[in-house]
Scaffold this active site. Structure first.
Site, PDB file in Angstrom:
ATOM      1  N   GLY A 258      -0.470 -89.185 -55.147  1.00 41.86           N
ATOM      2  CA  GLY A 258       0.552 -88.888 -56.140  1.00 41.86           C
ATOM      3  C   GLY A 258       1.921 -88.693 -55.528  1.00 41.86           C
ATOM      4  O   GLY A 258       2.863 -88.317 -56.242  1.00 41.86           O
ATOM      5  N   ASP A 259       2.035 -88.907 -54.233  1.00 44.79           N
ATOM      6  CA  ASP A 259       3.331 -88.757 -53.565  1.00 44.79           C
ATOM      7  C   ASP A 259       3.378 -89.738 -52.398  1.00 44.79           C
ATOM      8  O   ASP A 259       2.563 -90.650 -52.326  1.00 44.79           O
ATOM      9  CB  ASP A 259       3.532 -87.304 -53.116  1.00 44.79           C
ATOM     10  N   ASP A 260       4.314 -89.543 -51.492  1.00 43.55           N
ATOM     11  CA  ASP A 260       4.488 -90.497 -50.396  1.00 43.55           C
ATOM     12  C   ASP A 260       3.207 -90.620 -49.579  1.00 43.55           C
ATOM     13  O   ASP A 260       2.566 -89.632 -49.245  1.00 43.55           O
ATOM     14  CB  ASP A 260       5.624 -90.033 -49.492  1.00 43.55           C
TER      15      ASP A 260
END
Length: 478
Positions: A258-260
């Site tokens: 859900g992120d980098d």
């Protein structure tokens, strides 16, 4: 406790991470009825002693807390640190546990059917002070929960196995975060601080409460052959975040988050400037990333200690917001320089290249707005992308432009509903060669003779010289 006899068979390169499971019925060499399981794996160091978590009362029923068993096991095995080191074997089962800390000259080995389940009892998560280079927690102004697997001031520590699983059961934490109920920052799955010679390999990480792998203030780090999976809407589930570290190699890994997927960091605003420890000499290769709302590789935004000499190649990103993103702002200070990326294959992207000097999240109101970051020497080459909404969004800082940008041999196929203007550029300076669609005027085309511009360093870093050994873990059962 079972005894481990180290076998050093041969030295192999880092890409020979092969695990063999060989059940044997011993003949004349063992008593009748004994079974030996032998696990072969490659690692920075082999160990002279072995024990199983079951030797310390561990239960793999998925219900019994094993926090004490894990810590007792590590504490007991620490006595062998100067006598060949020790390894702790986690057999098949579901092993519920809160946070526990490792020791030096130690290997945690997970069977292919072993699952570490992160406890949802907050009493099993010690609270630590905020990192000095951040000044506060990421989720809350106070401290932070210790990571599931944690260690500080260690040397020669390994987390590996036969692709066993570490499940953070993050939904519990994500809900508390969204509801604003957390007094402290969420735990990570694996974190080592002030440590040297770290290996994390051949494990699967699921549903982390927040970041998955976080080496910080550490050096000589190998992350290899791991799988990281979290829902694409889960908050801040970054994959691998080297933070104020030196000499790191990340390779052959698959990340859905859900992120980098990779977030390179080095401290936040005035705290990172004061701490002054950059992340440098980082190799990223053969990475596959899926993250619709973030980047395959992000540099920053917490980069106030500096980021230098990052070498990324053979990167595949699918349904990811951006390929490479540089995030900074006034007040960050620090630098991002000597960045080399080549060989990216990208499918369905919002931006291929994204640099922003207006990432405004600050630790507090005490930062110096005159602390301007230096962004220079950013090199991208040999990139193919398709179904892209916008080729690039490059936004430097007025009065503090991003300089020495070099982009060559790049072909970007635009999506049917792509933006009419594929490039936007402000306060940047550099050159391009062989880039389609045509870049902005601030990055003038130098002609086909410059296709080999944006040089990628030929000399290897010292982390590339690390040679892994063939190790054997043997367990006897009656």
């Amino acid at each position: 406790m079972c005894t481990y006899f180290a076998l050093l068979i041969l030295q192999v390169t880092s890409m020979s991470m092969v695990l063999v499971l060989v059940p044997l019925i011993l003949g004349a060499e063992a008593r009748k009825g004994r079974v030996l399981e032998s696990f072969e794996y490659t690692a920075m160091s082999c160990r002279g002693h072995t024990a199983s978590i079951t030797d310390f009362g561990g239960s793999g029923d998925g219900k019994t807390s094993n926090t004490k068993a894990f810590q007792d096991a590590v504490n007991h095995l620490s006595q062998y640190a100067s006598d060949g080191g020790a390894q702790l074997y986690v057999p098949a089962g579901q092993w519920l546990t809160g946070s526990f800390s490792l020791t030096s000259h130690f290997t945690l080995y997970l069977h292919k059917d072993a699952v570490l389940l992160a406890s949802q009892d907050m009493n099993e998560w010690p609270v630590l002070k905020a990192l000095p280079s951040y000044g506060r927690g990421r989720d809350a102004a106070g401290g932070r929960f210790a990571s599931l697997i944690f260690g500080t001031n260690l040397t020669d520590v390994i987390v590996t196995g036969a692709n066993g699983t570490i499940d953070g059961q993050g939904a519990f934490w994500w809900q508390s975060f969204h509801k604003g109920k957390l007094k402290y920052t969420r735990p990570y799955l694996i974190e080592f601080m002030y440590s040297d010679n770290i290996q994390i390999s051949n494990v699967t990480l699921l549903n982390s409460p927040s970041w998955n792998v976080h080496p910080v203030y550490s050096s000589n780090i190998l992350v290899q052959g791991i799988t990281i999976i979290a829902p694409i809407t889960s908050p801040n589930t970054d994959g691998i975040n080297p933070d104020s570290c030196t000499n790191i190699r990340i390779e052959d890994s698959y990340i859905v988050s859900g992120d980098d997927c990779i977030a390179v960091k080095s401290g936040w605003d005035e705290y990172g400037i004061s701490f002054g420890m950059p992340t440098k000499q980082l190799v990223i290769r053969r990475l596959t990333c899926i993250s619709p709302y973030s980047a395959a590789i992000a540099l920053g935004s917490e980069m106030s200690g500096g980021i230098q000499d990052v070498r990324a190649q053979d990167i595949t990103a699918i349904h990811t917001e951006s390929g490479v993103r540089i995030k900074t702002a006034r007040g960050r200070g620090g630098f991002v320089k000597d960045i080399y990326v080549k060989g990216m294959t990208l499918h369905t992207m919002k931006w291929v290249f994204w640099m922003t000097g207006t990432y405004k999240a600050h630790a507090d109101n005490h930062y110096d707005p005159n602390a301007l970051p230096v962004i220079q020497g950013i090199n991208y080459r040999d990139v193919v992308a398709d179904n892209v909404s916008m080729a690039a969004r490059l936004e430097g800082i007025e009065g503090d432009p991003f300089t020495q940008i070099c982009i060559s041999n790049v072909t970007i196929g635009m999506a049917p509903k792509a933006k009419k203007v594929p490039w936007t550029c402000t306060d940047v300076d550099g050159i391009t060669s062989g880039v389609s669609p045509r870049p902005c005027e601030l990055l003038p085309d130098q002609g086909p003779e410059k296709l080999k511009a944006c040089d990628f360093p030929a000399e290897p870093l010292s982390i590339d010289q690390v040679v892994l050994k063939s190790c054997t873990l043997r367990m006897n059962y009656v």
